[in-house]
Scaffold this motif. Structure first.
Motif, PDB file in Angstrom:
ATOM      1  N   GLU A  64     -17.299  -6.333 -17.652  1.00  0.00           N
ATOM      2  CA  GLU A  64     -16.696  -5.471 -18.653  1.00  0.00           C
ATOM      3  C   GLU A  64     -16.309  -6.281 -19.898  1.00  0.00           C
ATOM      4  N   ALA A  65     -15.806  -7.494 -19.701  1.00  0.00           N
ATOM      5  CA  ALA A  65     -15.459  -8.356 -20.840  1.00  0.00           C
ATOM      6  C   ALA A  65     -16.706  -8.693 -21.653  1.00  0.00           C
ATOM      7  N   GLU A  66     -17.848  -8.866 -20.992  1.00  0.00           N
ATOM      8  CA  GLU A  66     -19.105  -9.105 -21.707  1.00  0.00           C
ATOM      9  C   GLU A  66     -19.554  -7.852 -22.453  1.00  0.00           C
ATOM     10  N   ALA A  67     -19.484  -6.716 -21.767  1.00  0.00           N
ATOM     11  CA  ALA A  67     -19.977  -5.461 -22.347  1.00  0.00           C
ATOM     12  C   ALA A  67     -19.160  -5.031 -23.559  1.00  0.00           C
ATOM     13  N   VAL A  68     -17.871  -5.307 -23.555  1.00  0.00           N
ATOM     14  CA  VAL A  68     -17.028  -4.871 -24.667  1.00  0.00           C
ATOM     15  C   VAL A  68     -17.385  -5.592 -25.965  1.00  0.00           C
ATOM     16  N   THR A  69     -18.090  -6.718 -25.882  1.00  0.00           N
ATOM     17  CA  THR A  69     -18.489  -7.431 -27.094  1.00  0.00           C
ATOM     18  C   THR A  69     -19.560  -6.672 -27.874  1.00  0.00           C
ATOM     19  N   PHE A  70     -20.316  -5.791 -27.198  1.00  0.00           N
ATOM     20  CA  PHE A  70     -21.331  -5.003 -27.904  1.00  0.00           C
ATOM     21  C   PHE A  70     -21.106  -3.499 -27.785  1.00  0.00           C
ATOM     22  N   ASP A  71     -20.152  -3.083 -26.946  1.00  0.00           N
ATOM     23  CA  ASP A  71     -19.818  -1.664 -26.818  1.00  0.00           C
ATOM     24  C   ASP A  71     -18.324  -1.564 -26.556  1.00  0.00           C
ATOM     25  N   HIS A  72     -17.571  -1.221 -27.579  1.00  0.00           N
ATOM     26  CA  HIS A  72     -16.114  -1.231 -27.494  1.00  0.00           C
ATOM     27  C   HIS A  72     -15.543  -0.184 -26.537  1.00  0.00           C
ATOM     28  N   ALA A  73     -16.359   0.724 -26.065  1.00  0.00           N
ATOM     29  CA  ALA A  73     -15.888   1.712 -25.093  1.00  0.00           C
ATOM     30  C   ALA A  73     -15.602   1.068 -23.737  1.00  0.00           C
ATOM     31  N   TYR A  74     -16.238  -0.085 -23.484  1.00  0.00           N
ATOM     32  CA  TYR A  74     -16.059  -0.751 -22.193  1.00  0.00           C
ATOM     33  C   TYR A  74     -14.840  -1.657 -22.212  1.00  0.00           C
ATOM     34  N   GLN A  75     -13.687  -1.029 -21.999  1.00  0.00           N
ATOM     35  CA  GLN A  75     -12.445  -1.765 -21.855  1.00  0.00           C
ATOM     36  C   GLN A  75     -11.494  -0.902 -21.049  1.00  0.00           C
ATOM     37  N   GLY A  76     -10.478  -1.512 -20.518  1.00  0.00           N
ATOM     38  CA  GLY A  76      -9.477  -0.742 -19.789  1.00  0.00           C
ATOM     39  C   GLY A  76      -9.968  -0.113 -18.503  1.00  0.00           C
ATOM     40  N   GLY A  77     -10.956  -0.732 -17.859  1.00  0.00           N
ATOM     41  CA  GLY A  77     -11.424  -0.225 -16.570  1.00  0.00           C
ATOM     42  C   GLY A  77     -12.561   0.782 -16.642  1.00  0.00           C
ATOM     43  N   MET A  78     -13.175   0.934 -17.808  1.00  0.00           N
ATOM     44  CA  MET A  78     -14.253   1.915 -17.960  1.00  0.00           C
ATOM     45  C   MET A  78     -15.430   1.623 -17.020  1.00  0.00           C
ATOM     46  N   LEU A  79     -15.826   0.352 -16.899  1.00  0.00           N
ATOM     47  CA  LEU A  79     -16.955   0.005 -16.031  1.00  0.00           C
ATOM     48  C   LEU A  79     -16.648   0.358 -14.578  1.00  0.00           C
ATOM     49  N   ARG A  80     -15.456   0.032 -14.118  1.00  0.00           N
ATOM     50  CA  ARG A  80     -15.052   0.358 -12.744  1.00  0.00           C
ATOM     51  C   ARG A  80     -15.085   1.883 -12.532  1.00  0.00           C
ATOM     52  N   LEU A  81     -14.644   2.630 -13.538  1.00  0.00           N
ATOM     53  CA  LEU A  81     -14.677   4.092 -13.470  1.00  0.00           C
ATOM     54  C   LEU A  81     -16.115   4.599 -13.358  1.00  0.00           C
ATOM     55  N   HIS A  82     -17.034   4.042 -14.144  1.00  0.00           N
ATOM     56  CA  HIS A  82     -18.449   4.449 -14.067  1.00  0.00           C
ATOM     57  C   HIS A  82     -19.022   4.164 -12.687  1.00  0.00           C
ATOM     58  N   ILE A  83     -18.670   3.028 -12.120  1.00  0.00           N
ATOM     59  CA  ILE A  83     -19.162   2.694 -10.773  1.00  0.00           C
ATOM     60  C   ILE A  83     -18.643   3.710  -9.769  1.00  0.00           C
ATOM     61  N   ARG A  84     -17.361   4.034  -9.855  1.00  0.00           N
ATOM     62  CA  ARG A  84     -16.779   5.031  -8.937  1.00  0.00           C
ATOM     63  C   ARG A  84     -17.469   6.395  -9.097  1.00  0.00           C
ATOM     64  N   GLN A  85     -17.794   6.770 -10.321  1.00  0.00           N
ATOM     65  CA  GLN A  85     -18.485   8.041 -10.556  1.00  0.00           C
ATOM     66  C   GLN A  85     -19.872   8.029  -9.912  1.00  0.00           C
ATOM     67  N   ASN A  86     -20.585   6.913 -10.022  1.00  0.00           N
ATOM     68  CA  ASN A  86     -21.893   6.820  -9.381  1.00  0.00           C
ATOM     69  C   ASN A  86     -21.761   6.904  -7.868  1.00  0.00           C
ATOM     70  N   ILE A  87     -20.751   6.267  -7.307  1.00  0.00           N
ATOM     71  CA  ILE A  87     -20.531   6.338  -5.859  1.00  0.00           C
ATOM     72  C   ILE A  87     -20.253   7.778  -5.443  1.00  0.00           C
ATOM     73  N   SER A  88     -19.427   8.477  -6.189  1.00  0.00           N
ATOM     74  CA  SER A  88     -19.121   9.879  -5.869  1.00  0.00           C
ATOM     75  C   SER A  88     -20.377  10.750  -5.955  1.00  0.00           C
ATOM     76  N   TYR A  89     -21.196  10.499  -6.963  1.00  0.00           N
ATOM     77  CA  TYR A  89     -22.422  11.269  -7.133  1.00  0.00           C
ATOM     78  C   TYR A  89     -23.375  11.052  -5.956  1.00  0.00           C
ATOM     79  N   VAL A  90     -23.567   9.810  -5.576  1.00  0.00           N
ATOM     80  CA  VAL A  90     -24.454   9.505  -4.447  1.00  0.00           C
ATOM     81  C   VAL A  90     -23.866  10.054  -3.153  1.00  0.00           C
ATOM     82  N   ALA A  91     -22.557   9.929  -2.971  1.00  0.00           N
ATOM     83  CA  ALA A  91     -21.900  10.439  -1.771  1.00  0.00           C
ATOM     84  C   ALA A  91     -22.106  11.947  -1.620  1.00  0.00           C
ATOM     85  N   ALA A  92     -22.093  12.668  -2.716  1.00  0.00           N
ATOM     86  CA  ALA A  92     -22.335  14.110  -2.663  1.00  0.00           C
ATOM     87  C   ALA A  92     -23.727  14.408  -2.145  1.00  0.00           C
TER      88      ALA A  92
END
Length: 99
Positions: A64-92
């Motif tokens: 996330e620290a790397e990603a925020v250098t080119f996409d400022h949306a990736y901060q404050g746990g955004m990457l972890r949230l996206h991973i959790r969303q993918n897990i929920s989607y696959v789990a469904a």
């Protein structure tokens, strides 16, 4: 490129996807591979990082620290949230018997 990937997924007997963030799994390209009763028998494995893993280094935090250098949306746990969303989607899909 999406059409080529969709065609390859349709003819594949097994599929392994390594991903973490974004909604690629939710796009039309993967719909056939994730759909129950898709043509032929497929073995689908989706590898996602564990958002609750502990211990240094925290790969998700580092990425996330790397990603925020080119996409400022990736901060404050955004990457972890996206991973959790993918897990929920696959789990469904698993709960619906798609695998």
């Amino acid at each position: 490129m999406a059409d080529d990937l969709r065609a390859e997924l349709a003819r594949a007997k097994w599929v392994t996807v390594l991903t973490s963030r974004g909604n690629d799994l939710q796009r039309d390209v993967f719909a056939g591979a994730l759909r129950a009763g898709s043509e032929g028998t497929k073995r689908v494995r989706i590898l996602l990082p564990d958002p609750d893993a502990v211990g240094p280094p925290d790969w998700i935090e580092v990425r996330e620290a790397e990603a925020v250098t080119f996409d400022h949306a990736y901060q404050g746990g955004m990457l972890r949230l996206h991973i959790r969303q993918n897990i929920s989607y696959v789990a469904a899909h698993i709960c619906l018997g798609a695998y």
